[in-house]
Design a protein around this motif. Structure first.
Motif, mmCIF file in Angstrom:
data_model
loop_
_atom_site.group_PDB
_atom_site.id
_atom_site.type_symbol
_atom_site.label_atom_id
_atom_site.label_comp_id
_atom_site.label_asym_id
_atom_site.label_seq_id
_atom_site.Cartn_x
_atom_site.Cartn_y
_atom_site.Cartn_z
ATOM 1 N N CYS A 49 32.439 35.695 40.251
ATOM 2 C CA CYS A 49 32.153 34.831 39.104
ATOM 3 C C CYS A 49 33.244 35.071 38.061
ATOM 4 O O CYS A 49 33.532 36.213 37.709
ATOM 5 C CB CYS A 49 30.782 35.179 38.536
ATOM 6 S SG CYS A 49 30.426 34.331 36.982
ATOM 7 N N ALA A 50 33.875 33.984 37.586
ATOM 8 C CA ALA A 50 34.994 34.125 36.650
ATOM 9 C C ALA A 50 34.540 34.784 35.347
ATOM 10 O O ALA A 50 35.291 35.543 34.734
ATOM 11 C CB ALA A 50 35.610 32.763 36.361
ATOM 12 N N ARG A 51 33.315 34.516 34.938
ATOM 13 C CA ARG A 51 32.836 35.005 33.643
ATOM 14 C C ARG A 51 32.379 36.466 33.725
ATOM 15 O O ARG A 51 32.841 37.300 32.983
ATOM 16 C CB ARG A 51 31.700 34.101 33.168
ATOM 17 C CG ARG A 51 31.391 34.164 31.687
ATOM 18 C CD ARG A 51 30.504 32.989 31.295
ATOM 19 N NE ARG A 51 29.495 32.713 32.315
ATOM 20 C CZ ARG A 51 28.371 33.413 32.441
ATOM 21 N NH1 ARG A 51 28.067 34.382 31.620
ATOM 22 N NH2 ARG A 51 27.513 33.107 33.406
ATOM 23 N N ARG A 53 32.457 38.503 36.541
ATOM 24 C CA ARG A 53 33.164 39.286 37.558
ATOM 25 C C ARG A 53 32.244 39.810 38.657
ATOM 26 O O ARG A 53 32.632 40.661 39.450
ATOM 27 C CB ARG A 53 33.943 40.474 36.930
ATOM 28 C CG ARG A 53 34.954 40.039 35.869
ATOM 29 C CD ARG A 53 36.010 39.178 36.532
ATOM 30 N NE ARG A 53 36.730 38.330 35.576
ATOM 31 C CZ ARG A 53 37.932 38.580 35.118
ATOM 32 N NH1 ARG A 53 38.593 39.630 35.542
ATOM 33 N NH2 ARG A 53 38.501 37.775 34.268
ATOM 34 N N ARG A 249 42.140 35.501 33.691
ATOM 35 C CA ARG A 249 41.746 35.264 32.301
ATOM 36 C C ARG A 249 41.859 33.780 31.950
ATOM 37 O O ARG A 249 40.946 33.179 31.404
ATOM 38 C CB ARG A 249 42.623 36.103 31.367
ATOM 39 C CG ARG A 249 41.814 36.851 30.336
ATOM 40 C CD ARG A 249 42.626 37.827 29.475
ATOM 41 N NE ARG A 249 44.052 37.869 29.716
ATOM 42 C CZ ARG A 249 44.680 38.901 30.291
ATOM 43 N NH1 ARG A 249 44.002 39.948 30.708
ATOM 44 N NH2 ARG A 249 45.987 38.879 30.457
ATOM 45 N N ASP A 252 39.266 31.566 33.647
ATOM 46 C CA ASP A 252 37.959 31.686 32.998
ATOM 47 C C ASP A 252 37.942 30.857 31.714
ATOM 48 O O ASP A 252 37.002 30.107 31.453
ATOM 49 C CB ASP A 252 37.659 33.158 32.710
ATOM 50 C CG ASP A 252 36.308 33.338 32.031
ATOM 51 O OD1 ASP A 252 35.401 32.527 32.298
ATOM 52 O OD2 ASP A 252 36.167 34.281 31.227
ATOM 53 N N GLU A 253 39.018 30.955 30.932
ATOM 54 C CA GLU A 253 39.108 30.168 29.691
ATOM 55 C C GLU A 253 39.051 28.668 29.966
ATOM 56 O O GLU A 253 38.482 27.904 29.194
ATOM 57 C CB GLU A 253 40.414 30.489 28.955
ATOM 58 C CG GLU A 253 40.341 31.749 28.113
ATOM 59 C CD GLU A 253 41.735 32.181 27.627
ATOM 60 O OE1 GLU A 253 41.914 33.387 27.407
ATOM 61 O OE2 GLU A 253 42.631 31.303 27.502
ATOM 62 N N CYS A 256 36.866 27.513 34.911
ATOM 63 C CA CYS A 256 36.738 27.630 36.363
ATOM 64 C C CYS A 256 35.594 28.594 36.667
ATOM 65 O O CYS A 256 35.466 29.624 36.019
ATOM 66 C CB CYS A 256 38.050 28.159 36.942
ATOM 67 S SG CYS A 256 38.028 28.345 38.721
ATOM 68 N N SER A 257 34.723 28.231 37.652
ATOM 69 C CA SER A 257 33.545 29.086 37.828
ATOM 70 C C SER A 257 33.773 30.313 38.710
ATOM 71 O O SER A 257 33.223 31.365 38.432
ATOM 72 C CB SER A 257 32.330 28.283 38.288
ATOM 73 O OG SER A 257 32.655 27.280 39.208
ATOM 74 N N GLN A 258 34.591 30.198 39.766
ATOM 75 C CA GLN A 258 34.757 31.363 40.648
ATOM 76 C C GLN A 258 36.225 31.635 40.948
ATOM 77 O O GLN A 258 37.045 30.718 40.938
ATOM 78 C CB GLN A 258 34.029 31.133 41.981
ATOM 79 C CG GLN A 258 32.525 30.984 41.830
ATOM 80 C CD GLN A 258 31.849 30.772 43.176
ATOM 81 O OE1 GLN A 258 32.219 31.391 44.170
ATOM 82 N NE2 GLN A 258 30.872 29.894 43.209
#
Ligand code: C2E
Ligand code: MG
Ligand code: MG
Ligand code: MG
Length: 289
Positions: A49-51, A53, A249, A252-253, A256-258
């Protein structure tokens, strides 16, 4: 392209058009033997998960443990199978092996999902949903919900090559609880109207755009556009080829979800993946403490 690959691996080949076909036939025969004698292996690459991890799942990637040549990557043998029945046989082998592994991991308390690549010929098998359901029933009779943890990856370019067939197949999969992703997204020419006909759960942003997005404004724009497109359609995005923390980083900004890529982890055999997962859990515990 195929012939070049073959030429590299087979010193005996002169590489002219007349001799290519027999070389391919030899390779196909070797692959038939490989399937029959259990020479194929699966490696697994984590997706996070991008947010948060958190590890959400893995992508199963096939390799050929060749008795002489060692571990052969899929790019060196899948192209020769393109359009042959053996391609479907291989995909079904991968499905069975991957689902068995997923069932073991789930039984051991690891809440993972698994993405499995399928070729166009496999996607449009009329009884693919039934075959997948059967594979899940066999591997995990007590975990029918395992089906929902599987995602089939189809190349965007393949889906566009026969949009009608791909659209119907993806729709049928969805009706049977099997999700699909469009792989290497951005390399085809999906327009808004095409995408509407492909009811996938996920767009996987092609590695080439992700790798270059920090230095190339055009690639960054494409990544941003794909994420916007995904948001408009209510589907997930996975960035492939995430190689550095700066990529992670920025992705995520951008929303992007994964994330998937060497910067997170390389594809690994099951025991190495398990050790990696355990280390991640350890790291999270340390963060909490
Ligand atoms: P793919 O599905 O797009 O898988 C991602 C590929 O990118 C993998 O290569 C992976 O090792 C590589 N990769 C991942 N992260 C990075 C990164 O950060 N940097 C770089 N440079 N590469 C990265 P692999 O395993 O060699 O597979 C190549 C392709 O072969 C796959 O691309 C997929 O299209 C196909 N493939 C692999 N396994 C199967 C299979 O079981 N069935 C079918 N039909 N196709 C498969
Ligand atoms: Mg893939
Ligand atoms: Mg891909
Ligand atoms: Mg690819």
């Amino acid at each position: 392209y195929r012939a070049k690959r073959l030429g590299k691996n087979r010193a005996c080949m002169a590489g002219d058009g007349v001799e290519r076909a027999p070389a391919q036939a030899v390779l196909i025969e070797e692959l038939r033997t490989a399937l029959a004698t259990d020479q194929l292996r699966l490696h697994y690459q984590p997706k996070i998960c991008a947010r948060t991890r958190r590890v959400l799942g893995v992508e199963a990637l096939v390799r050929w443990q060749h008795p002489v040549r060692g571990l052969v990557p899929p790019g060196d043998f899948l192209p020769v199978l393109q359009g042959t029945p053996l391609e479907v046989t291989l995909d079904l082998w991968v499905l069975r092996a991957g689902v068995r592994q997923l069932a073991q991991w789930r039984a051991a308390g690891r809440e993972l999902g698994m993405s499995i690549n399928v070729s166009p010929g496999t996607l449009v098998l009329p009884d693919l949903p039934a075959a997948v359901a059967e594979i899940v029933r066999e591997a995990a009779p007590l975990q029918p919900q395992l089906l929902g943890g599987i995602e089939l990856e189809v190349l965007e370019t393949a889906a566009l090559a026969d949009l009608g067939a791909a659209s119907r197949a993806i729709q049928t999969c969805a009706e049977h609880g099997i999700s699909c992703a469009l792989d290497d997204f951005g390399t085809g020419y999906s327009s808004l109207s095409y995408l509407r006909r492909l009811p996938v759960r996920t767009l996987k942003i092609d590695r080439s755009f992700v790798s270059n997005m920090l230095g190339d404004r055009g690639d960054l724009d494409i990544v941003r556009a794909v994420i916007g497109l995904a948001e408009a359609f209510g589907v997930d995005t996975v960035a492939e080829g995430v190689e550095t923390a700066a990529h992670a980083r920025l992705l995520d900004e951008l929303g992007c979800s994964q994330l998937q890529g060497f910067g997170i982890a390389r594809p690994m055999a099951a025991p190495a993946l398990e050790a990696w997962l355990d280390r991640q859990d350890g790291l999270r515990l340390e963060q909490v403490a």
